[in-house]
Design an enzyme around this catalytic site. Sequence first.
Site, PDB file in Angstrom:
ATOM      1  N   HIS A  76       4.477  13.134  62.816  1.00 55.88           N
ATOM      2  CA  HIS A  76       3.150  12.888  63.195  1.00 55.88           C
ATOM      3  C   HIS A  76       2.014  13.415  62.445  1.00 55.88           C
ATOM      4  CE1 HIS A  76      -0.344  11.676  65.933  1.00 55.88           C
ATOM      5  NE2 HIS A  76      -0.793  13.114  65.676  1.00 55.88           N
ATOM      6  N   GLY A 120       3.203  29.574  41.480  1.00 59.25           N
ATOM      7  CA  GLY A 120       3.603  30.918  42.140  1.00 59.25           C
ATOM      8  C   GLY A 120       2.653  31.912  42.321  1.00 59.25           C
ATOM      9  N   GLY A 121       1.529  31.556  41.789  1.00 60.03           N
ATOM     10  CA  GLY A 121       0.551  32.592  41.711  1.00 60.03           C
ATOM     11  C   GLY A 121       0.023  32.737  43.037  1.00 60.03           C
ATOM     12  N   PHE A 122      -0.251  31.699  43.995  1.00 57.38           N
ATOM     13  CA  PHE A 122      -0.633  31.997  45.202  1.00 57.38           C
ATOM     14  C   PHE A 122       0.199  32.931  46.025  1.00 57.38           C
ATOM     15  CE2 PHE A 122      -1.605  31.120  49.585  1.00 57.38           C
ATOM     16  CZ  PHE A 122      -2.768  31.434  49.774  1.00 57.38           C
ATOM     17  N   CYS A 177       2.209   6.132  63.190  1.00 57.97           N
ATOM     18  CA  CYS A 177       3.651   6.975  62.991  1.00 57.97           C
ATOM     19  C   CYS A 177       4.895   6.636  63.897  1.00 57.97           C
ATOM     20  CB  CYS A 177       3.261   8.645  63.160  1.00 57.97           C
ATOM     21  SG  CYS A 177       3.662   9.125  64.448  1.00 57.97           S
ATOM     22  N   ASP A 236      -2.432  31.331  37.923  1.00 62.60           N
ATOM     23  CA  ASP A 236      -3.746  31.874  37.917  1.00 62.60           C
ATOM     24  C   ASP A 236      -3.810  32.934  38.704  1.00 62.60           C
ATOM     25  OD1 ASP A 236      -3.013  30.781  40.408  1.00 62.60           O
ATOM     26  OD2 ASP A 236      -5.095  29.833  40.848  1.00 62.60           O
ATOM     27  N   ASP A 276      -3.630  19.698  49.435  1.00 66.20           N
ATOM     28  CA  ASP A 276      -2.179  20.037  50.236  1.00 66.20           C
ATOM     29  C   ASP A 276      -2.321  21.054  50.998  1.00 66.20           C
ATOM     30  OD1 ASP A 276      -2.669  22.199  47.957  1.00 66.20           O
ATOM     31  OD2 ASP A 276      -1.016  22.829  49.175  1.00 66.20           O
ATOM     32  N   ASP A 284       3.387  24.088  42.502  1.00 63.72           N
ATOM     33  CA  ASP A 284       2.209  25.079  42.373  1.00 63.72           C
ATOM     34  C   ASP A 284       2.899  26.031  41.131  1.00 63.72           C
ATOM     35  OD1 ASP A 284       4.147  26.633  43.743  1.00 63.72           O
ATOM     36  OD2 ASP A 284       2.838  26.766  45.326  1.00 63.72           O
ATOM     37  N   GLN A 313     -11.223  29.151  39.231  1.00 62.01           N
ATOM     38  CA  GLN A 313     -11.525  30.248  40.047  1.00 62.01           C
ATOM     39  C   GLN A 313     -12.833  30.735  40.104  1.00 62.01           C
ATOM     40  OE1 GLN A 313      -9.387  31.229  42.240  1.00 62.01           O
ATOM     41  NE2 GLN A 313      -7.413  30.541  41.866  1.00 62.01           N
ATOM     42  N   CYS A 329      -2.301   6.392  66.776  1.00 60.19           N
ATOM     43  CA  CYS A 329      -1.633   6.683  65.385  1.00 60.19           C
ATOM     44  C   CYS A 329      -0.533   5.511  65.535  1.00 60.19           C
ATOM     45  CB  CYS A 329      -1.060   7.937  65.735  1.00 60.19           C
ATOM     46  SG  CYS A 329       0.069   8.289  64.511  1.00 60.19           S
ATOM     47  N   GLY A 341      -8.545  29.192  45.095  1.00 55.73           N
ATOM     48  CA  GLY A 341      -9.363  30.244  45.615  1.00 55.73           C
ATOM     49  C   GLY A 341     -10.279  29.925  46.780  1.00 55.73           C
ATOM     50  N   CYS A 394       4.762   8.300  67.360  1.00 54.46           N
ATOM     51  CA  CYS A 394       3.914   7.807  68.406  1.00 54.46           C
ATOM     52  C   CYS A 394       4.334   6.236  68.765  1.00 54.46           C
ATOM     53  CB  CYS A 394       2.541   7.889  67.914  1.00 54.46           C
ATOM     54  SG  CYS A 394       1.625   9.413  67.917  1.00 54.46           S
TER      55      CYS A 394
END
Lengths: 400, 400
Positions: free
Chosen positions: B362, B109-111, B333, B161, B293, B107, B215, B331, B243, B336
């Site tokens: 999991h 870094g803006g957020f 995984c 952004d 994500d 990313d 945005q 599941c 956003g 599990c």
Amino acid sequence: MNSVNGQPSTVNGPPTHPFGFAVEHTDGFSRAGRLALPHGEVLTPAFMPVGTHGAVRGLHPEEVERAGAQIILSNTYHLHLRPGEATIHALGGLHRFSTWNRPMLTDSGGFQVFSLAGLRTISEEGVEFTSHIDGSVRTLTPESSMEIQWALGADITMAFDHVVPGQASPELAEEGMERTLRWLDRCKVRHAQLGDGADPADRADVRQTLWPIIQGGIHDELRRRSLEGTLERGPWSGLAIGGLSVGEPKPVMHRILESLAERLPPDRPRYLMGVGFPEDLIAGIARGVDLFDCVAATRNGRHGSAWTTTGRVNIRKAVHRTADQPLDPGCDCATCARFSRGYLRHLFVAEEMLGLRLVSLHNVRFLVRMGEQAREAIRQGNFDRWSREWLRRYWGREEP
Amino acid sequence: MNSVNGQPSTVNGPPTHPFGFAVEHTDGFSRAGRLALPHGEVLTPAFMPVGTHGAVRGLHPEEVERAGAQIILSNTYHLHLRPGEATIHALGGLHRFSTWNRPMLTDSGGFQVFSLAGLRTISEEGVEFTSHIDGSVRTLTPESSMEIQWALGADITMAFDHVVPGQASPELAEEGMERTLRWLDRCKVRHAQLGDGADPADRADVRQTLWPIIQGGIHDELRRRSLEGTLERGPWSGLAIGGLSVGEPKPVMHRILESLAERLPPDRPRYLMGVGFPEDLIAGIARGVDLFDCVAATRNGRHGSAWTTTGRVNIRKAVHRTADQPLDPGCDCATCARFSRGYLRHLFVAEEMLGLRLVSLHNVRFLVRMGEQAREAIRQGNFDRWSREWLRRYWGREEP
């Protein structure tokens, strides 16, 4: 440690029944053995990682297995308090609960409750103590320790012993040693009763042996009497040496081990409890010890302190910031195969828990591998040379 | 979501160059695609686990890979502060540093810096902020964000952004949207300069594309203008929608996604940032999103909260004390497959860190697998039925 101790240096056949032990090679006092347990065989000398809460701290059982650990130790005191042996028994016993399918040993809880200074009262019956978790008052006795360990279902269960501090007076050490023998009688009776239990299904599931613990502090005479009293109550499939590495000077520990090495039955495995550090493993093996356990591997790992073949490394130090080499170029663990010191340091600085895990795993593999290497040296008849060279590299000079 | 959106439903050939994307199947707005990146291919829809500190919290890269994650997100803000992009670059870039060898996205870094309310000052130049670690004053600009991300070396780098809160007024949302476009110009220039860098060795190592971020808050008209302005500055190998999932009601997010789905270039991957929960993945895929994500998988996992095919489970609850079944019988995984709920609960109660790791793993597998299942449903042309059935089972009733 220059004399040969008169033990058979011939190769015995492999043990043919659970709890059988064969000494395959000796080299001086050091021994390469093979211990048969219900969940598998243990080649000795061997280090046992400690799984306090039914897991080796921070590690997946698959990782511990891949690190070569043949047997782990679990803590009766902690598991009794949380989640309780009834819960673990309901979920099929500690092996199934924790998914560790190799051999396992449980301690008796004695060391933990005796460590609760100010929170416990000792009597001939047992120890009344205050839980460090919820303050509840509980009692641990030789009988209840056997019952808890039976419910947990490890391959090896330890007798409930009276532990005294490392520098205890002869009087206190004698009291603890004598009580340990009386408690051993009670442990033996209760363990046999459990083995003859009314529920045959239980009995088939839980095959378990009981090992006694030699006490007597730092006093040779008391240690000798403890061993004699213990052997009178035998036979045993293995014996443990307790109450060492609890504050006494290292040369004292070595002296006690040497004194016992000449008297312990040569055909039984010997377990030195709560030891150790790398140099302690070598000192113990040189004096005839077959099994070790210690929390230092994972405790140090969680603090970023790693053993390497060339000495200790504190991975948090700034010098490792851009270091591209592995923690220990001489190590074959999964951490050293993949990650740089720079990355490991970053994980510790950023408090990312993967770091704790990676260094703990390295330390576990480090001690497990020492056992493997010592075993090979014993088989080759060059344990003395191997250990001297190992220590010289480790200390960066002659052993201090 | 009953209409068909007129995108091509024919199968394109596989992408033949890095950053190429092929939509292989569509079903309504939903798409099954294939994205080529320097470190490998990503089959979409796909969830990207978040590796804040260069590691998916608590997980080993090998575990993340085995969980089927095709691409992970790393945080520029956190890595800039610790250990710093210079350190990572010196150790070969973020892929080599973290030993994650599959595709990666960073990313901008803006957020993070916009979330530092009271600790940052916004200007046309960039954002001056106070480090949450050492209180040092730092500046992040479109140019420096590109430089940091270049040094980290992920496959996909995000434009810097101006993020506004979910319920921002039209005026504030417009200001952020317009600034995001002006900053996009600067990001594009700087990113191209870095790609034309004087050091050919660097350039060969770091092959990286830049994705812009749409945005405009919750305002359809602003979102439309943001998209138009972004496309005018293209072409782009992918586009992100930022956003959203920042406090606005879910139906509003869905409306914005529907509005954008009809206007976004059909042949480019679409990444919905910071989303999501299982139901958000389904809602997003139904509206044409290809990539997601979210930190919830690992954050919830660390608190013992697990997604299962039949709803959420809090593994700390007493009801799981002696539960022998896995966290989610549906599941596949590694957690599990091996561990009981009773054991997982014990690990959390005893504060043994293996528990955090097992439930995090999991949850990561759970979202990754949702992507795989959605993809298969799209390929079969029954995404709508699959998602309805999935949600009915998950909620234990009709979707609320």
